[in-house]
Design a protein around this motif. Structure first.
Motif, PDB file in Angstrom:
ATOM      1  N   ILE A 286       9.509   1.353  -4.821  1.00 39.60           N
ATOM      2  CA  ILE A 286       9.140   2.694  -5.288  1.00 39.60           C
ATOM      3  C   ILE A 286       8.352   3.434  -4.211  1.00 39.60           C
ATOM      4  N   ALA A 287       7.401   2.722  -3.587  1.00 40.75           N
ATOM      5  CA  ALA A 287       6.585   3.371  -2.565  1.00 40.75           C
ATOM      6  C   ALA A 287       7.427   3.774  -1.359  1.00 40.75           C
ATOM      7  N   LEU A 288       8.309   2.885  -0.901  1.00 39.25           N
ATOM      8  CA  LEU A 288       9.165   3.213   0.237  1.00 39.25           C
ATOM      9  C   LEU A 288      10.150   4.327  -0.106  1.00 39.25           C
ATOM     10  N   SER A 289      10.698   4.283  -1.307  1.00 40.40           N
ATOM     11  CA  SER A 289      11.624   5.345  -1.723  1.00 40.40           C
ATOM     12  C   SER A 289      10.900   6.676  -1.842  1.00 40.40           C
ATOM     13  N   GLY A 290       9.621   6.622  -2.157  1.00 39.93           N
ATOM     14  CA  GLY A 290       8.839   7.845  -2.278  1.00 39.93           C
ATOM     15  C   GLY A 290       8.715   8.606  -0.974  1.00 39.93           C
ATOM     16  N   LEU A 291       9.041   7.950   0.155  1.00 40.89           N
ATOM     17  CA  LEU A 291       8.992   8.650   1.436  1.00 40.89           C
ATOM     18  C   LEU A 291      10.000   9.797   1.484  1.00 40.89           C
ATOM     19  N   SER A 292      11.003   9.740   0.614  1.00 34.56           N
ATOM     20  CA  SER A 292      12.022  10.794   0.615  1.00 34.56           C
ATOM     21  C   SER A 292      11.466  12.135   0.148  1.00 34.56           C
ATOM     22  N   LEU A 299      12.931   9.961   8.099  1.00 36.42           N
ATOM     23  CA  LEU A 299      11.954   9.172   7.364  1.00 36.42           C
ATOM     24  C   LEU A 299      12.514   8.739   6.016  1.00 36.42           C
ATOM     25  N   THR A 300      13.308   9.601   5.397  1.00 36.11           N
ATOM     26  CA  THR A 300      13.958   9.247   4.136  1.00 36.11           C
ATOM     27  C   THR A 300      14.870   8.051   4.311  1.00 36.11           C
ATOM     28  N   VAL A 301      15.704   8.088   5.348  1.00 35.81           N
ATOM     29  CA  VAL A 301      16.620   6.973   5.607  1.00 35.81           C
ATOM     30  C   VAL A 301      15.839   5.703   5.937  1.00 35.81           C
ATOM     31  N   MET A 302      14.775   5.848   6.712  1.00 34.04           N
ATOM     32  CA  MET A 302      13.965   4.695   7.077  1.00 34.04           C
ATOM     33  C   MET A 302      13.348   4.050   5.833  1.00 34.04           C
ATOM     34  N   GLY A 303      12.803   4.877   4.951  1.00 31.28           N
ATOM     35  CA  GLY A 303      12.194   4.344   3.734  1.00 31.28           C
ATOM     36  C   GLY A 303      13.201   3.717   2.797  1.00 31.28           C
ATOM     37  N   LEU A 304      14.326   4.420   2.582  1.00 31.07           N
ATOM     38  CA  LEU A 304      15.352   3.886   1.681  1.00 31.07           C
ATOM     39  C   LEU A 304      15.999   2.631   2.253  1.00 31.07           C
ATOM     40  N   GLY A 305      16.171   2.580   3.575  1.00 25.15           N
ATOM     41  CA  GLY A 305      16.744   1.383   4.188  1.00 25.15           C
ATOM     42  C   GLY A 305      15.856   0.175   4.000  1.00 25.15           C
ATOM     43  N   ALA A 306      14.556   0.337   4.247  1.00 25.46           N
ATOM     44  CA  ALA A 306      13.621  -0.766   4.045  1.00 25.46           C
ATOM     45  C   ALA A 306      13.514  -1.125   2.564  1.00 25.46           C
ATOM     46  N   PRO A 596       1.199   6.207   9.374  1.00 25.01           N
ATOM     47  CA  PRO A 596       0.264   6.091   8.256  1.00 25.01           C
ATOM     48  C   PRO A 596       0.943   6.062   6.891  1.00 25.01           C
ATOM     49  N   ILE A 597       1.885   6.975   6.668  1.00 27.81           N
ATOM     50  CA  ILE A 597       2.513   7.050   5.349  1.00 27.81           C
ATOM     51  C   ILE A 597       3.408   5.838   5.102  1.00 27.81           C
ATOM     52  N   LEU A 598       4.048   5.337   6.157  1.00 24.55           N
ATOM     53  CA  LEU A 598       4.886   4.153   6.026  1.00 24.55           C
ATOM     54  C   LEU A 598       4.032   2.914   5.797  1.00 24.55           C
ATOM     55  N   LEU A 599       2.926   2.819   6.519  1.00 28.42           N
ATOM     56  CA  LEU A 599       2.029   1.672   6.348  1.00 28.42           C
ATOM     57  C   LEU A 599       1.457   1.646   4.940  1.00 28.42           C
ATOM     58  N   MET A 600       1.088   2.810   4.417  1.00 25.61           N
ATOM     59  CA  MET A 600       0.555   2.855   3.059  1.00 25.61           C
ATOM     60  C   MET A 600       1.585   2.376   2.049  1.00 25.61           C
ATOM     61  N   ALA A 601       2.839   2.766   2.238  1.00 28.73           N
ATOM     62  CA  ALA A 601       3.880   2.374   1.295  1.00 28.73           C
ATOM     63  C   ALA A 601       4.077   0.867   1.284  1.00 28.73           C
ATOM     64  N   VAL A 602       4.161   0.267   2.471  1.00 27.62           N
ATOM     65  CA  VAL A 602       4.402  -1.175   2.551  1.00 27.62           C
ATOM     66  C   VAL A 602       3.173  -1.958   2.106  1.00 27.62           C
ATOM     67  N   LEU A 603       2.009  -1.563   2.599  1.00 32.30           N
ATOM     68  CA  LEU A 603       0.791  -2.304   2.283  1.00 32.30           C
ATOM     69  C   LEU A 603       0.461  -2.222   0.804  1.00 32.30           C
ATOM     70  N   PHE A 604       0.845  -1.125   0.172  1.00 34.76           N
ATOM     71  CA  PHE A 604       0.624  -0.999  -1.270  1.00 34.76           C
ATOM     72  C   PHE A 604       1.339  -2.115  -2.029  1.00 34.76           C
ATOM     73  N   GLY A 605       2.604  -2.331  -1.706  1.00 31.41           N
ATOM     74  CA  GLY A 605       3.349  -3.382  -2.384  1.00 31.41           C
ATOM     75  C   GLY A 605       2.777  -4.761  -2.126  1.00 31.41           C
ATOM     76  N   LEU A 606       2.392  -5.026  -0.873  1.00 28.05           N
ATOM     77  CA  LEU A 606       1.842  -6.335  -0.541  1.00 28.05           C
ATOM     78  C   LEU A 606       0.491  -6.558  -1.226  1.00 28.05           C
TER      79      LEU A 606
END
Length: 736
Positions: A286-292, A299-306, A596-606
């Protein structure tokens, strides 16, 4: 949830051949798609709706060549010589002519004609204009252009090829990144005490990341995929894949050691640990998809791909892991007398006894004086977070490339001999000119722009249609300097006045530098709203899982502390230069805009991952009547070993990518590695136990009206019926 996953786990155990074959078929399918329809990477940074992007699109329509990619040929004479000497000038002329014949090159400006010779006479700069954007250049464009400079090199000149067309390149993954996998294997062997269990764990993770990564690459023919996106998907997918399997498999072995039949244990491990895996995985997705929602395509493709890779890792863990458990049967039972068996026996026999494991001893220590622990931890995390206040964002350019690369050498040479602003010129599009007075009007606009602070010079150029022109603006500051961002804003503020004075329809600031600034501004503006969404999501999800008001608040605040510490470490290394030689950082400067926004998305899940596995065991002890502090210690006794192993694996995988050459991946990997260490060991295993001990029973308070409204997710598996007594031995069950 636990009941559904329990049935799924048992079904996968029974139909292990079909489940395994299905995943092999999926892997084969994505490989075939990749080979047949896979495309190429596209590292173009675009920002739809911005002034710079709209003007760039308009410029491409009016004059494709003017909007094409640009490159620089920098000629440097030996010490004591000048490029104007006859033998050097002739060689430069030969190179200009040869470069003009290179495929896709529209024009090459002779440095002697355009007076692009440094004041000391030692360097000359020839500008190459391609007829296509950078993303449409041939794969060997840089090598072909370099080959055209042979005459200058033979004459004794040093020649460097660079410019915007070659500012970034494909990210390559080498043997160094495998170090993280090796460390993960060692941690798994030490955690399980079994080569079979460790091998199963790694196999499942590799299958998941292979399907997710190859599937993403297969889509590269249909979507705009940057070279960073697959590396990010590999890094995150490998880390979470190992961890999710570890959680389920460790619960399975604990239950086998307690005498549970293998099939029932597989179902229960999937229903309990698997529930936490689903929760943790969905938070990352959800957090990574929220990058869209930021509205930037790459950035959208990067988030959805991960996110897709993480989703595959969850599905593989919930189905392939119990299937492999079926193949292993009773062979996963810890051998009698082994270290693993003794540990599980001790946990079972001393459930209510004083602390015996390392995790329980640490919990007992930090909860002895919880207020002091909380105070010291908060001070330490806030101090580490101080550098984050100076966080600056920008997109990468040739100035962040490897020091020995020709594009970095060209970038540094241009800055040294011609000024940093030449590396990042701005382009001002002037549209709606009267053809009869177009040249005079464009000159007037250029003259006005030349009077603006931080502008070295502004040169007008009429386009072929006669009704538009471009003004190339060279700042005094470099493309990543704050002064250049300020200049873009000043020029845009000046545009309405110039439009009224000259009568032109539109004056817009664009070019690669302006687009990069707009992307960074958009991402910086989205950082706070995204943080609020992520923290709000954390509060809601943890409220559902733990049915408590204070536990979610504590978890969200802990997440923000982890993010602050991670940002602080990134700023200290990549902006201030601390340990930059040790970590191989090529140059200090602003942090990559989307880090920063990508790190927040990933670190949130972890972070939520560790929170669930630790606190759910503490809540389980509390529900069964344990005293507040005793429940915390007991929960740490059972869950800390797995969380420590998971965090070490995550850290090893992320840290192995810190040595990659690409500074974008390097910064993201470093931030995640620091974030995992801080969140797991400082926040979740130190601050959380102390806070829960300090709150006592009030930590689990929930208003009755809210308790009635909330659905019961049953992450701990409380609704699962007790297993029936096994009528056969484990060995017999394993052979069935």
């Amino acid at each position: 949830m636990s009941t559904l996953l329990h049935r799924m786990g048992r079904a996968a155990y029974r139909h292990r051949v079909a489940v395994s074959a299905a995943w092999v078929a999926v892997l084969a399918l994505v490989v075939v798609l990749f080979v047949t329809v896979g495309g190429e990477f596209d590292d173009e940074f675009t920002i739809p709706g911005s002034e710079s992007q709209a003007a760039l699109d308009q410029l491409r329509e009016a004059s494709p060549a003017a909007a094409g990619a640009g490159a620089d040929l920098v000629f440097i004479a030996p010490d004591g010589s000048a490029v104007t000497e006859p033998q050097y000038a002739a060689a430069i002329g030969d190179v200009v002519a040869a470069a003009g014949r290179v495929d896709q090159v529209a024009a090459v400006q002779d440095p002697f004609t355009t007076q692009q010779v440094s004041p000391d006479g030692r360097a000359a700069l020839a500008t190459v204009q391609y007829g296509v954007p950078a993303e449409q250049l041939d794969a060997d464009a840089l090598e072909t252009l370099q080959a055209a400079t042979t005459a200058a090199a033979d004459a004794g000149l040093r020649v460097e090829v660079g410019g915007g067309a070659f500012a970034t390149g494909a990210v390559t993954v080498g043997p160094t990144e495998l170090v993280g996998v090796v460390v993960a294997v060692l941690v798994l062997v030490l955690t399980f005490g079994s080569l079979l269990a460790a091998g199963m764990n790694l196999l499942v993770a590799l299958v998941g990341v292979a399907i997710g990564l190859v599937g993403l690459l297969a889509l590269s023919g249909a979507i705009t995929l940057s070279s960073t996106a697959p590396t990010l998907a590999l890094m995150i997918g490998l880390a979470v894949g190992i961890d999710y399997t570890l959680f389920i498999l460790s619960r399975h072995r604990s239950q086998l050691a307690a005498g549970m039949a293998p099939e029932e244990s597989a179902g229960r491990a999937t229903g309990t640990a698997g529930s936490a895996v689903v929760f943790a995985g969905l938070t990352v997705v959800i957090a990574l998809s929220g990058l869209s929602v930021v509205g930037i395509p790459f950035l959208t493709v990067m988030g959805l791909g991960a996110a897709g890779t993480v989703l595959v890792a969850v599905l593989v863990a919930l189905t392939l892991v119990p299937a492999l458990m079926g193949f292993a049967g009773a062979r996963l039972v810890p051998a009698p007398g082994s270290r693993a068996a003794r540990r599980e026996q001790a946990l079972a026999e001393h459930a209510g006894a004083p602390a015996r494991t390392g995790g329980a001893r640490w919990a007992a220590l930090v909860t002895r004086r919880p207020a002091l622990t909380v105070a010291l931890t908060l001070v330490a995390l806030l101090v580490v977070s101080i550098p984050a206040l100076q966080l600056r964002l920008a997109l990468p350019d040739a100035g962040t490339a490897a020091e020995d690369s020709t594009e970095r050498q060209a970038y540094d040479a241009v800055s040294e001999f011609f000024g940093p602003g030449v590396n990042g010129p701005l382009v001002v599009l002037v549209d709606g000119l009267d053809p009869a007075t177009a040249e005079q009007t464009a000159g007037a606009v250029a003259a006005a722009i030349g009077e603006v602070d931080d502008v070295v010079y502004a040169v007008p150029q009429l386009l072929a249609d006669g009704s538009s022109a471009i003004v190339q603006v060279v700042p005094e500051s470099g493309p990543q300097d704050e002064a250049t961002s300020t200049l873009v804003g000043d020029l845009r503020d000046l545009a309405p006045d110039l439009e009224r004075q000259t009568g032109v329809a539109e004056i817009a600031v664009t070019g690669q530098t302006a687009v990069a600034i707009d992307v960074s501004d958009r991402l910086a503006g989205a950082l706070l709203p995204f943080a609020l969404v992520v923290v709000g999501l954390a509060l809601v999800l943890l409220l559902l899982v733990f049915r408590s008001v204070l536990v979610p608040v504590k978890a969200a605040l802990g997440f923000l502390l982890s993010v602050g510490a991670s940002f602080g470490a990134v700023v200290a290394v990549f902006q201030w230069g601390w340990l930059m030689d040790v970590l191989g950082v090529p140059a200090t400067g602003p942090v990559i805009s989307f880090m920063p926004i990508l790190l927040m998305a990933v670190l949130f899940g972890l972070a939520m991952d560790y929170e669930v596995f630790l606190v759910s065991r503490m809540r389980e002890e509390h529900v069964h009547g344990g005293a507040p502090r005793a429940s915390v210690v007991a929960g740490m006794r059972h869950a800390s070993r797995v969380v420590v192993a998971a965090a070490l694996i995550m850290f090893a995988v992320f840290a192995s990518f810190v040595h990659i050459e690409d500074v974008t991946v390097k910064a993201i990997a470093f931030g995640l590695a620091v974030g995992v260490l801080v969140d797991a060991f400082v926040v979740r295993m130190t601050l959380v136990p102390a806070v829960l001990a300090l709150l006592g029973r009030s930590a689990w308070w929930l208003p009755r009206w809210l308790d009635r409204l909330l659905p019961d997710l049953d992450v701990e598996g409380a609704k699962l019926t007790p297993p029936a007594p096994a009528g056969r031995t484990l060995e017999a069950a394993g052979q069935s």
